[in-house]
Design a protein around this motif. Structure first.
Motif, PDB file in Angstrom:
ATOM      1  N   ALA A 124       0.835  -1.205   0.000  1.00 41.93           N
ATOM      2  CA  ALA A 124       0.000   0.000   0.000  1.00 41.93           C
ATOM      3  C   ALA A 124       0.870   1.255   0.000  1.00 41.93           C
ATOM      4  CB  ALA A 124      -0.922  -0.004   1.209  1.00 41.93           C
ATOM      5  N   SER A 125       0.453   2.247  -0.757  1.00 43.83           N
ATOM      6  CA  SER A 125       1.212   3.493  -0.851  1.00 43.83           C
ATOM      7  C   SER A 125       0.835   4.439   0.288  1.00 43.83           C
ATOM      8  CB  SER A 125       0.930   4.175  -2.190  1.00 43.83           C
ATOM      9  OG  SER A 125      -0.421   4.612  -2.249  1.00 43.83           O
ATOM     10  N   ASP A 126       1.654   5.470   0.481  1.00 42.37           N
ATOM     11  CA  ASP A 126       1.327   6.496   1.473  1.00 42.37           C
ATOM     12  C   ASP A 126      -0.001   7.161   1.139  1.00 42.37           C
ATOM     13  OD1 ASP A 126       3.681   5.960   2.805  1.00 42.37           O
ATOM     14  OD2 ASP A 126       4.786   7.622   1.893  1.00 42.37           O
ATOM     15  N   GLU A 127      -0.265   7.351  -0.138  1.00 40.21           N
ATOM     16  CA  GLU A 127      -1.528   7.959  -0.556  1.00 40.21           C
ATOM     17  C   GLU A 127      -2.714   7.076  -0.176  1.00 40.21           C
ATOM     18  OE1 GLU A 127      -3.729   9.567  -4.648  1.00 40.21           O
ATOM     19  OE2 GLU A 127      -1.619   8.968  -4.679  1.00 40.21           O
ATOM     20  N   ASP A 128      -2.546   5.757  -0.301  1.00 39.67           N
ATOM     21  CA  ASP A 128      -3.601   4.829   0.110  1.00 39.67           C
ATOM     22  C   ASP A 128      -3.909   4.989   1.597  1.00 39.67           C
ATOM     23  OD1 ASP A 128      -3.903   3.649  -2.405  1.00 39.67           O
ATOM     24  OD2 ASP A 128      -2.362   2.141  -2.004  1.00 39.67           O
ATOM     25  N   LEU A 129      -2.867   5.074   2.409  1.00 39.18           N
ATOM     26  CA  LEU A 129      -3.059   5.184   3.854  1.00 39.18           C
ATOM     27  C   LEU A 129      -3.747   6.494   4.217  1.00 39.18           C
ATOM     28  CD1 LEU A 129       0.306   3.748   5.260  1.00 39.18           C
ATOM     29  CD2 LEU A 129      -1.677   2.561   4.335  1.00 39.18           C
ATOM     30  N   GLN A 130      -3.345   7.574   3.586  1.00 33.16           N
ATOM     31  CA  GLN A 130      -3.967   8.861   3.868  1.00 33.16           C
ATOM     32  C   GLN A 130      -5.424   8.878   3.418  1.00 33.16           C
ATOM     33  OE1 GLN A 130      -2.715  11.326   5.710  1.00 33.16           O
ATOM     34  NE2 GLN A 130      -0.971   9.941   6.022  1.00 33.16           N
ATOM     35  N   SER A 131      -5.706   8.221   2.310  1.00 31.39           N
ATOM     36  CA  SER A 131      -7.083   8.144   1.823  1.00 31.39           C
ATOM     37  C   SER A 131      -7.966   7.409   2.818  1.00 31.39           C
ATOM     38  CB  SER A 131      -7.109   7.436   0.464  1.00 31.39           C
ATOM     39  OG  SER A 131      -8.433   7.255   0.011  1.00 31.39           O
ATOM     40  N   PHE A 132      -7.442   6.341   3.411  1.00 30.28           N
ATOM     41  CA  PHE A 132      -8.210   5.597   4.409  1.00 30.28           C
ATOM     42  C   PHE A 132      -8.513   6.476   5.619  1.00 30.28           C
ATOM     43  CE2 PHE A 132      -8.560   2.996   8.200  1.00 30.28           C
ATOM     44  CZ  PHE A 132      -9.456   2.016   7.810  1.00 30.28           C
ATOM     45  N   LEU A 133      -7.528   7.230   6.079  1.00 32.08           N
ATOM     46  CA  LEU A 133      -7.732   8.085   7.244  1.00 32.08           C
ATOM     47  C   LEU A 133      -8.732   9.199   6.942  1.00 32.08           C
ATOM     48  CD1 LEU A 133      -4.092   8.365   8.641  1.00 32.08           C
ATOM     49  CD2 LEU A 133      -5.995   7.032   9.569  1.00 32.08           C
ATOM     50  N   ARG A 134      -8.682   9.744   5.737  1.00 33.93           N
ATOM     51  CA  ARG A 134      -9.653  10.781   5.374  1.00 33.93           C
ATOM     52  C   ARG A 134     -11.068  10.220   5.370  1.00 33.93           C
ATOM     53  NH1 ARG A 134      -5.628  12.276   1.581  1.00 33.93           N
ATOM     54  NH2 ARG A 134      -6.714  11.108  -0.059  1.00 33.93           N
ATOM     55  N   LEU A 135     -11.211   8.983   4.936  1.00 28.50           N
ATOM     56  CA  LEU A 135     -12.530   8.361   4.855  1.00 28.50           C
ATOM     57  C   LEU A 135     -13.068   7.981   6.226  1.00 28.50           C
ATOM     58  CD1 LEU A 135     -14.812   7.114   3.092  1.00 28.50           C
ATOM     59  CD2 LEU A 135     -13.461   5.011   3.036  1.00 28.50           C
ATOM     60  N   ASN A 136     -12.197   7.547   7.121  1.00 24.65           N
ATOM     61  CA  ASN A 136     -12.645   6.974   8.392  1.00 24.65           C
ATOM     62  C   ASN A 136     -12.319   7.822   9.611  1.00 24.65           C
ATOM     63  OD1 ASN A 136     -13.613   4.090   7.619  1.00 24.65           O
ATOM     64  ND2 ASN A 136     -11.690   4.352   6.512  1.00 24.65           N
ATOM     65  N   GLY A 137     -11.659   8.942   9.423  1.00 25.81           N
ATOM     66  CA  GLY A 137     -11.309   9.773  10.567  1.00 25.81           C
ATOM     67  C   GLY A 137      -9.963   9.368  11.140  1.00 25.81           C
ATOM     68  N   GLU A 138      -9.452  10.193  12.014  1.00 23.83           N
ATOM     69  CA  GLU A 138      -8.108   9.976  12.547  1.00 23.83           C
ATOM     70  C   GLU A 138      -8.121   9.332  13.925  1.00 23.83           C
ATOM     71  OE1 GLU A 138      -5.937  13.589  12.306  1.00 23.83           O
ATOM     72  OE2 GLU A 138      -6.007  13.669  10.112  1.00 23.83           O
ATOM     73  N   ARG A 139      -9.247   8.749  14.296  1.00 30.04           N
ATOM     74  CA  ARG A 139      -9.310   8.071  15.586  1.00 30.04           C
ATOM     75  C   ARG A 139      -8.407   6.844  15.627  1.00 30.04           C
ATOM     76  NH1 ARG A 139     -14.564   4.793  18.030  1.00 30.04           N
ATOM     77  NH2 ARG A 139     -13.323   3.115  18.928  1.00 30.04           N
ATOM     78  N   MET A 140      -8.163   6.250  14.482  1.00 31.72           N
ATOM     79  CA  MET A 140      -7.462   4.973  14.425  1.00 31.72           C
ATOM     80  C   MET A 140      -6.064   5.132  13.866  1.00 31.72           C
ATOM     81  SD  MET A 140      -9.747   3.660  11.275  1.00 31.72           S
ATOM     82  CE  MET A 140     -11.084   4.602  12.018  1.00 31.72           C
ATOM     83  N   ASP A 141      -5.273   4.109  14.069  1.00 29.89           N
ATOM     84  CA  ASP A 141      -3.960   4.019  13.447  1.00 29.89           C
ATOM     85  C   ASP A 141      -4.071   3.133  12.212  1.00 29.89           C
ATOM     86  OD1 ASP A 141      -2.669   5.522  15.464  1.00 29.89           O
ATOM     87  OD2 ASP A 141      -2.600   3.746  16.742  1.00 29.89           O
ATOM     88  N   ILE A 142      -3.183   3.342  11.272  1.00 29.64           N
ATOM     89  CA  ILE A 142      -3.104   2.450  10.121  1.00 29.64           C
ATOM     90  C   ILE A 142      -1.639   2.131   9.880  1.00 29.64           C
ATOM     91  CG2 ILE A 142      -3.176   4.407   8.490  1.00 29.64           C
ATOM     92  CD1 ILE A 142      -4.599   2.433   6.528  1.00 29.64           C
ATOM     93  N   VAL A 143      -1.351   0.858   9.731  1.00 29.09           N
ATOM     94  CA  VAL A 143       0.024   0.407   9.539  1.00 29.09           C
ATOM     95  C   VAL A 143       0.053  -0.585   8.384  1.00 29.09           C
ATOM     96  CG1 VAL A 143       0.624   0.730  11.967  1.00 29.09           C
ATOM     97  CG2 VAL A 143      -0.230  -1.494  11.190  1.00 29.09           C
ATOM     98  N   ARG A 144       1.215  -0.754   7.823  1.00 25.63           N
ATOM     99  CA  ARG A 144       1.394  -1.764   6.785  1.00 25.63           C
ATOM    100  C   ARG A 144       1.733  -3.103   7.434  1.00 25.63           C
ATOM    101  NH1 ARG A 144       4.039   2.736   4.689  1.00 25.63           N
ATOM    102  NH2 ARG A 144       3.214   3.523   2.697  1.00 25.63           N
ATOM    103  N   ALA A 145       1.206  -4.154   6.856  1.00 25.89           N
ATOM    104  CA  ALA A 145       1.580  -5.491   7.307  1.00 25.89           C
ATOM    105  C   ALA A 145       3.043  -5.739   6.961  1.00 25.89           C
ATOM    106  CB  ALA A 145       0.695  -6.537   6.636  1.00 25.89           C
ATOM    107  N   PRO A 146       3.733  -6.516   7.769  1.00 24.39           N
ATOM    108  CA  PRO A 146       5.136  -6.815   7.440  1.00 24.39           C
ATOM    109  C   PRO A 146       5.236  -7.604   6.140  1.00 24.39           C
ATOM    110  CG  PRO A 146       4.358  -8.181   9.262  1.00 24.39           C
ATOM    111  CD  PRO A 146       3.292  -7.171   9.011  1.00 24.39           C
TER     112      PRO A 146
END
Length: 216
Positions: A124-146
């Protein structure tokens, strides 16, 4: 001058034609809808665990071990706090169907009782992660799987109790529309994990709208 009884006005004679075209449009719309649903099912409805997936995910105890590379790096949960791991593949259309179950948990439980960590594929790209946070709010963390982490399918979730023991792993729902037994299915599970405990339970047997996890 009176109009003969057997003579129809132009307006009256047009009604059957309007009804015909309206009926035809409805039939075409229904046919297109059914064709779209059939295409969607052919493209996306599949078993949660396929023949080529890691069979260890069938067993909750083994699934718990396989999820440790995700859970171990996270900070310890607060007292009484349940951890939700939301496995999210940005390229999967099925996310839209499971979103309502995810949103329901976010609305019912505050951050101090339900910690939410979204897990994205390693690709997943950095843009993908930011898009998820914009959609769901910043209450949560998002990390990449190893790198090398595998999962049978997504969307999927795992719920861990305050003791970091697995309570649930599997699908948000099954069928083409990602349905569950009742709307309180997951909220009741969170409440149980906060109190007397729950599981472990692997809910992986069934077909639904799922996508392969990138890298599998």
């Amino acid at each position: 001058m009176t109009t003969p009884a057997n003579q129809h006005s132009p307006a009256a004679s047009g009604h059957p034609h309007k009804a015909f075209w309206l009926s035809l449009l409805i039939i075409i719309w229904l046919a297109a809808t059914l064709a779209g649903l059939w295409w969607f099912q052919q493209q996306n409805v599949r078993p949660f665990i396929g023949a080529d997936d890691d069979a260890r995910f069938w067993q909750a105890s083994q699934a718990e071990q396989l999820l440790q590379p995700i859970l171990a790096p996270l900070p310890a949960p607060a007292a009484g706090q349940v951890t939700l791991l939301q496995f999210w593949n940005p390229g999967c259309l099925c996310n839209q169907l499971s979103q309502r179950h995810f949103d329901a948990l976010l609305h019912q439980f505050k951050a101090d009782s339900l910690r939410v960590v979204a897990i994205a594929p390693a690709s997943a790209s950095d843009e993908d992660l930011q898009s998820f946070l914009r959609l769901n709010g910043e209450r949560m963390d998002i990390v990449r799987a190893p790198a090398g982490f595998t999962l049978p399918a997504s969307p999927a979730l795992a719920l861990f109790g305050p003791d970091n023991r697995l309570g649930y792993f599997g699908a948000w729902g099954f069928g083409a529309l990602c349905t569950v037994a009742n709307d309180d299915f997951f909220p009741a599970m969170v409440r149980a994990l906060q109190n007397e405990g729950y599981g472990p339970f692997a809910n992986v047997a069934g077909d639904g709208c799922f996508c392969a996890w990138p890298g599998n």
